[in-house]
Every structure is written in structure tokens, then in C-alpha cells.
Design a protein around this motif. Structure first.
Motif: not given
Ligand code: TMP
Length: 238
Positions: A171, A202-204, A206, A208, A210, A225, A229, A232
Motif C-alpha cells: 500500500i 492507494w493499492d501499490q 492497482t 485502487e 482504500l 476497503s 488495509v 494486508k
């Protein structure tokens, strides 16, 4: 530890007294707000996952020697915290420009500047939490020069620690907000919460979102979302 009267009923959290005058209980509600409470919704389980992420991050920071108000996670929705005297300042730390700040400065959303950017806001809901600079904060007695030194240094240290932690979890930490308070002895500590409500994440791979932008921009799956987090972060600790 005995829970006593409600001291403060905020938008997204409540604070209760305890039988120890130096300790309070934070309770996370299933409420999400944005744009200074103009946009507001009830979202099932949101308080549970925000408490889970915030507790995990505060525990991580404590292990790294950062002083916060956090004592322990008590239950799904509750944390035990040191009672603080609020310093009415928000420190925003930015690794990229996003959202209102990008708009305000006419910069492409997501632009990465060559250095970390810091903003101060005066935590005053009636005024809409306006931007404030160091000299205004000192002149108005909101924070002293020494407080501001600690606030900026703490922001930089947390940025370095959390950017690294989130990077390991896949992330990117885009930006975040910190609040501060003073313990009984006078020490300045981080207060409030650190969660997908108060960070852009932000998803590293995609890109996306979160974080709370899912609510701000009606992207859906807010709690799912936030849960990603949390999951992960848990995964990298296993
Ligand atoms: P901003 O883009 O509105 O300046 O916000 C920067 C970051 O700080 C973003 O992750 C959201 C967070 N934030 C809060 O959590 N509370 C606030 O009151 C503000 C202004 C920002």
C-alpha cells in the motif's frame, strides 16, 4: 477499569471517562463523515475496522518509540487512551498531492513533489478547520514554537515509519492527518486516530483507493476497503 460518563460525543467517536482521572475510553461509531460533516452516513462495522487499524498502527508506533495517547485496545469498538488536553492543530503530511490540495494549487491529482509537504489546520469546526501557518499558530497561542518543532518532527518520523510499513503491505501512503494533545505532565503526544479515515492509502499495484475517498467520491465498498488495509497489515506481521 470502570467506564463512566460520556465526556464527548463526536461525529465518528465518543469519549468516556473512567474511574482513573488520567484515562479515557474512545468508542468508534459506525458513522462516516466528510467535508466537515456535510456528507454523513451510517456504515455497518465501520467503527470496528477503524478501531482495528488505528489500534494496530498506534501499537506499531509505540513499539518504535513514538509517544501517542493510545494505551490498549479494549474491545471491537473501544480503546483505552491517556486523557489529553487538546492542541487544536491538525498536521497534514503529504507524499503526493491529492484531493482538495491538488485542486487548490492547480496540480495534477497524484503528483509526487520532490519533498514532503506539510500543512497545518486550525482545528476549529465552526471556522471549517482553516489552513493556518506557524506564525499564526504561535501568535494566536494555539501552539508554541517548541510544540510546533515536536509536531513537525513527529509527523516526519511517523511518515517514515508508516510509509515503510504500508509499503511492505503493498500500500502507498499518499497523505495523512495527525492530531496532538498534551499529557498531564505537559508532554506532547499524538492523539485521535490513524486509520483509512485519516490517511489516503492507494493499492501499490492497482492504484485502487482504500481509504475515505471511497466515501467522499461514492466509490462504494468503504468497509471492505478498510478491511483490505487491515488484512494486508496483519499479513505482514505473520
Ligand atoms: P486534504 O486532502 O483534505 O487536505 O486531506 C489530507 C489528508 O488528511 C487526507 O488523508 C484526509 C486527512 N484529513 C483528515 O483526516 N481530517 C481532516 O479534517 C482533514 C482536513 C484531512
Amino acid at each position: 477499569m470502570e467506564k463512566r460518563e460520556l465526556l464527548f460525543d463526536g461525529n465518528e467517536k465518543q469519549v468516556f471517562a473512567t474511574d482513573d482521572p488520567e484515562l479515557v475510553i474512545f468508542r468508534f461509531k459506525d458513522v462516516i463523515t466528510a467535508y466537515n460533516n456535510v456528507k454523513r452516513a451510517r456504515v455497518a462495522r465501520k467503527g470496528i475496522v477503524s478501531n482495528a487499524v488505528s489500534s494496530l498502527l498506534f501499537e506499531y508506533l509505540r513499539d518504535k518509540g513514538v509517544h501517542t495517547h493510545f494505551v490498549s485496545k479494549l474491545s471491537e469498538r473501544e480503546q483505552l487512551c491517556h486523557k489529553i488536553c487538546i492542541i487544536p492543530i491538525e498536521l497534514i503530511v503529504r507524499n503526493r498531492f491529492a484531493g482538495e490540495e491538488a485542486l487548490r494549487l492547480g496540480i495534477e491529482d497524484g503528483f509526487t513533489p520532490p519533498r514532503t509537504v506539510y500543512n497545518l489546520r486550525y482545528n476549529n469546526t465552526a471556522l471549517g478547520n482553516p489552513l493556518i501557518n506557524d506564525s499564526e499558530a504561535e501568535a494566536l497561542g494555539i501552539a508554541s514554537e517548541e510544540d510546533l518543532k515536536i509536531i513537525y518532527a513527529t509527523g516526519a518520523r511517523i511518515n517514515s515509519l508508516l510509509s515503510e510499513l504500508f509499503r511492505k503491505a503493498g500500500i502507498e501512503l499518499i497523505d495523512f492527518k495527525l492530531e496532538f494533545g498534551r499529557l498531564k505532565g505537559g508532554a506532547v503526544v499524538v492523539s485521535d486516530e490513524i486509520s483509512p479515515d485519516t490517511c489516503r492509502l492507494w493499492d501499490q499495484s492497482t492504484g485502487e483507493r482504500l481509504d475515505k475517498d471511497r466515501f467522499r467520491f461514492d466509490l462504494g465498498s468503504v468497509v471492505a476497503s478498510y478491511q483490505i488495509v487491515y488484512d494486508k497489515l496483519i499479513k505482514i506481521q505473520e
